[in-house]
Scaffold this motif. Structure first.
Motif, mmCIF file in Angstrom:
data_model
loop_
_atom_site.group_PDB
_atom_site.id
_atom_site.type_symbol
_atom_site.label_atom_id
_atom_site.label_comp_id
_atom_site.label_asym_id
_atom_site.label_seq_id
_atom_site.Cartn_x
_atom_site.Cartn_y
_atom_site.Cartn_z
ATOM 1 N N HIS A 1 9.420 -3.488 3.259
ATOM 2 C CA HIS A 1 8.899 -3.763 2.072
ATOM 3 C C HIS A 1 10.307 -4.020 1.034
ATOM 4 O O HIS A 1 10.122 -5.202 0.265
ATOM 5 C CB HIS A 1 8.248 -2.547 1.587
ATOM 6 C CG HIS A 1 6.981 -1.961 2.211
ATOM 7 N ND1 HIS A 1 6.590 -0.732 3.002
ATOM 8 C CD2 HIS A 1 5.563 -2.812 2.109
ATOM 9 C CE1 HIS A 1 5.763 -0.849 3.418
ATOM 10 N NE2 HIS A 1 4.921 -1.655 2.807
ATOM 11 N N CYS B 1 7.948 -13.799 4.394
ATOM 12 C CA CYS B 1 9.202 -13.294 4.767
ATOM 13 C C CYS B 1 9.292 -12.816 6.217
ATOM 14 O O CYS B 1 8.209 -12.116 6.574
ATOM 15 C CB CYS B 1 9.446 -12.169 3.641
ATOM 16 S SG CYS B 1 9.327 -12.605 2.123
ATOM 17 N N ASN B 2 10.072 -12.892 6.894
ATOM 18 C CA ASN B 2 10.479 -12.547 8.104
ATOM 19 C C ASN B 2 10.238 -11.020 8.294
ATOM 20 O O ASN B 2 10.411 -10.374 7.489
ATOM 21 C CB ASN B 2 11.968 -12.836 8.620
ATOM 22 C CG ASN B 2 12.009 -14.450 8.867
ATOM 23 O OD1 ASN B 2 10.973 -15.343 8.915
ATOM 24 N ND2 ASN B 2 12.956 -14.989 8.730
ATOM 25 N N ASP C 1 2.419 -9.548 9.239
ATOM 26 C CA ASP C 1 0.884 -9.504 9.299
ATOM 27 C C ASP C 1 0.642 -10.978 9.077
ATOM 28 O O ASP C 1 -0.027 -11.416 8.101
ATOM 29 C CB ASP C 1 0.548 -8.854 7.955
ATOM 30 C CG ASP C 1 0.754 -7.241 8.010
ATOM 31 O OD1 ASP C 1 0.036 -6.582 8.996
ATOM 32 O OD2 ASP C 1 1.574 -6.930 7.525
ATOM 33 N N PHE D 1 5.010 -11.904 0.809
ATOM 34 C CA PHE D 1 4.019 -11.054 1.821
ATOM 35 C C PHE D 1 4.956 -11.180 3.148
ATOM 36 O O PHE D 1 5.700 -12.200 3.475
ATOM 37 C CB PHE D 1 2.834 -12.018 2.128
ATOM 38 C CG PHE D 1 1.826 -11.888 1.130
ATOM 39 C CD1 PHE D 1 1.226 -10.671 0.984
ATOM 40 C CD2 PHE D 1 1.943 -12.855 -0.003
ATOM 41 C CE1 PHE D 1 0.264 -10.773 -0.158
ATOM 42 C CE2 PHE D 1 1.205 -12.759 -0.989
ATOM 43 C CZ PHE D 1 0.211 -11.590 -1.342
ATOM 44 N N GLY D 2 4.848 -10.384 4.194
ATOM 45 C CA GLY D 2 5.584 -10.387 5.446
ATOM 46 C C GLY D 2 4.802 -10.945 6.413
ATOM 47 O O GLY D 2 3.685 -10.971 6.331
ATOM 48 N N MET E 1 0.761 -1.282 -0.074
ATOM 49 C CA MET E 1 0.011 -0.013 -0.019
ATOM 50 C C MET E 1 0.863 1.162 0.080
ATOM 51 O O MET E 1 0.264 2.342 0.251
ATOM 52 C CB MET E 1 -1.006 0.054 1.221
ATOM 53 C CG MET E 1 -1.818 -1.173 1.143
ATOM 54 S SD MET E 1 -3.398 -0.904 1.998
ATOM 55 C CE MET E 1 -2.769 -0.673 3.969
ATOM 56 N N GLY E 2 2.374 1.065 -0.237
ATOM 57 C CA GLY E 2 3.008 2.286 -0.552
ATOM 58 C C GLY E 2 3.680 2.655 0.781
ATOM 59 O O GLY E 2 3.538 1.793 1.865
ATOM 60 N N LEU F 1 8.926 -2.721 11.526
ATOM 61 C CA LEU F 1 8.698 -1.614 10.558
ATOM 62 C C LEU F 1 7.356 -1.624 10.115
ATOM 63 O O LEU F 1 6.859 -2.768 10.017
ATOM 64 C CB LEU F 1 9.900 -1.611 9.684
ATOM 65 C CG LEU F 1 11.495 -1.516 9.982
ATOM 66 C CD1 LEU F 1 12.090 -1.457 8.726
ATOM 67 C CD2 LEU F 1 11.698 -0.558 10.836
ATOM 68 N N VAL G 1 10.897 -7.174 9.565
ATOM 69 C CA VAL G 1 12.134 -6.622 9.686
ATOM 70 C C VAL G 1 11.833 -5.594 10.853
ATOM 71 O O VAL G 1 10.623 -5.153 10.667
ATOM 72 C CB VAL G 1 12.560 -5.955 8.173
ATOM 73 C CG1 VAL G 1 13.698 -4.704 8.259
ATOM 74 C CG2 VAL G 1 12.582 -6.693 7.284
ATOM 75 N N GLN H 1 -2.658 -12.367 8.163
ATOM 76 C CA GLN H 1 -3.170 -11.936 6.623
ATOM 77 C C GLN H 1 -2.459 -13.030 5.757
ATOM 78 O O GLN H 1 -3.062 -13.323 4.642
ATOM 79 C CB GLN H 1 -2.362 -10.469 6.368
ATOM 80 C CG GLN H 1 -2.181 -10.127 4.829
ATOM 81 C CD GLN H 1 -1.809 -8.907 4.668
ATOM 82 O OE1 GLN H 1 -2.752 -7.995 4.617
ATOM 83 N NE2 GLN H 1 -0.662 -8.649 4.059
HETATM 84 P P1 AMP Z 1 1.347 -2.932 3.308
HETATM 85 O O1 AMP Z 1 1.978 -1.697 2.657
HETATM 86 O O2 AMP Z 1 1.610 -2.676 4.900
HETATM 87 O O3 AMP Z 1 0.297 -3.585 2.935
HETATM 88 O O4 AMP Z 1 2.423 -4.281 3.470
HETATM 89 C C1 AMP Z 1 2.841 -4.630 2.218
HETATM 90 C C2 AMP Z 1 3.653 -6.084 2.558
HETATM 91 O O5 AMP Z 1 4.973 -5.697 3.060
HETATM 92 C C3 AMP Z 1 2.905 -7.145 3.386
HETATM 93 O O6 AMP Z 1 3.103 -8.455 3.050
HETATM 94 C C4 AMP Z 1 3.377 -6.878 4.789
HETATM 95 O O7 AMP Z 1 3.332 -7.921 5.740
HETATM 96 C C5 AMP Z 1 4.995 -6.572 4.456
HETATM 97 N N1 AMP Z 1 5.697 -5.786 5.615
HETATM 98 C C6 AMP Z 1 5.094 -4.840 6.010
HETATM 99 N N2 AMP Z 1 6.076 -4.405 7.143
HETATM 100 C C7 AMP Z 1 6.900 -5.349 7.230
HETATM 101 C C8 AMP Z 1 8.228 -5.641 7.959
HETATM 102 N N3 AMP Z 1 8.350 -4.779 8.925
HETATM 103 N N4 AMP Z 1 8.735 -6.527 7.829
HETATM 104 C C9 AMP Z 1 8.380 -7.442 6.698
HETATM 105 N N5 AMP Z 1 7.154 -7.414 5.888
HETATM 106 C C10 AMP Z 1 6.523 -6.415 6.210
#
Ligand code: AMP
Length: 287
Positions: free
Chosen positions: A47, A184-185, A161, A157-158, A40-41, A195, A187, A164
């Motif tokens: 990311h 992915c783990n 979440d 995907f992170g 979502m930017g 983050l 960060v 999710q």
């Molecule tokens: P979002 O922009 O918040 O929808 O996140 C986009 C993707 O980045 C999602 O798959 C999140 O789980 C992943 N993401 C967001 N924050 C982190 C983080 N701190 N570590 C790893 N992945 C992340």
């Protein structure tokens, strides 16, 4: 990756609709592996870690930036969501096999949208599902449509979440889409704060206050070999409440079904959501 593909892909590109994006991808041939990173930017290193992994594992990576209105159950939350498009594009432009796609709402949800809602069951009844009604149906819908339009080989995907991630796996299972879903783990910053784009709305003092989240998760992980789950959760709530945040939920669930666990005999995840001022933060730790 073949040298031919590398040569062709050295120009970073931004697309504003799926038709042009698909034309661009098609250009490189059918054998191409496409990694998708939906976002979502308001990009940060969390990311970027997904993009880096996708860029290693695929010939081309599509990063989508789309603030999905369907996954916000609260219109003021949607309005407050940080938007930093120019910085996002600048951050991604250093990758030579990455393209960005910034679609419009009508592209993502066309009039002839064929998506039929999947059944999420428990996944949509507990934790994020319970406190954000409509959120996961909105996430499943947007990711389904991105998968159908972009047809990636793999999507990243992170695990920050975590629920999710479970929802997306369930959506793929039920819709039979052929996409490999990779987790992915999380960060974190140097102090352990996960983050998040929402951290952009925190001031310095709040960033410090928010550390109670990871401190509580670590407190729980350390206590679980001495005490029963319910005792540990009680102690953890007392510990958490010494900080300045307001707890929304704190629980330990099975990492796949998201059913509550009473004994740690399976892979479990401890999830937390809390408000730091007006900003809602989530995090988790695998047990
Ligand atoms: P979002 O922009 O918040 O929808 O996140 C986009 C993707 O980045 C999602 O798959 C999140 O789980 C992943 N993401 C967001 N924050 C982190 C983080 N701190 N570590 C790893 N992945 C992340």
């Amino acid at each position: 990756m073949s040298p031919i593909i590398t040569r062709k892909m050295d120009a970073f590109r931004t697309f504003y609709d799926f038709i042009q994006l698909k034309e661009h991808i098609k250009h490189f041939g059918a054998q191409l592996t496409v990694g998708l990173v939906p976002t979502m930017g308001a990009l940060h290193q969390g990311h970027i870690a997904l993009v880096e992994r996708a860029a290693i594992e695929n010939d081309i990576v599509v990063v989508t930036i789309f603030v999905n209105p369907k996954q916000f159950n609260n219109s003021s939350d949607l309005k407050k969501y940080p938007r930093t498009i120019e910085t996002d594009i600048a951050l991604l432009s250093r990758f030579n096999n990455v393209v960005v796609c910034i679609p419009e709402v009508n592209d993502v949800y066309p009039e002839n949208d064929s998506y039929s809602p999947i059944k999420l069951g428990v996944l949509d009844e507990v934790l994020e599902g319970r406190y954000r009604p409509g959120h996961f149906p909105g996430v499943a819908h947007v990711v389904h449509n991105l998968f159908s339009f972009i047809e990636p080989t793999s999507a990243y995907f992170g695990l920050k979440d975590y629920q999710q991630f479970a929802v997306i796996n369930e959506m793929v299972k039920q819709t039979n889409l052929e996409v490999k879903v990779e987790g992915c783990n999380t960060v974190r910053d140097k102090n352990g704060l996960a983050l998040s784009s929402r951290n952009f709305n925190l001031n310095e003092e709040q960033i410090n206050d928010a550390l109670i989240i990871i401190d509580t998760l670590r407190f729980i992980k350390n206590k679980l070999d001495q005490f029963e789950i319910d005792d540990v959760l009680e102690q953890a709530k007392v510990f958490f409440n010494k900080g300045k945040l307001t707890l929304e939920y704190l629980d330990i669930v099975d990492a796949q079904s998201f059913k509550r666990v009473t004994h740690l005999n399976q892979k479990s995840v401890c999830c937390i959501a809390a408000f730091c001022g007006e900003v809602r933060l989530i995090d988790n730790i695998l047990l």
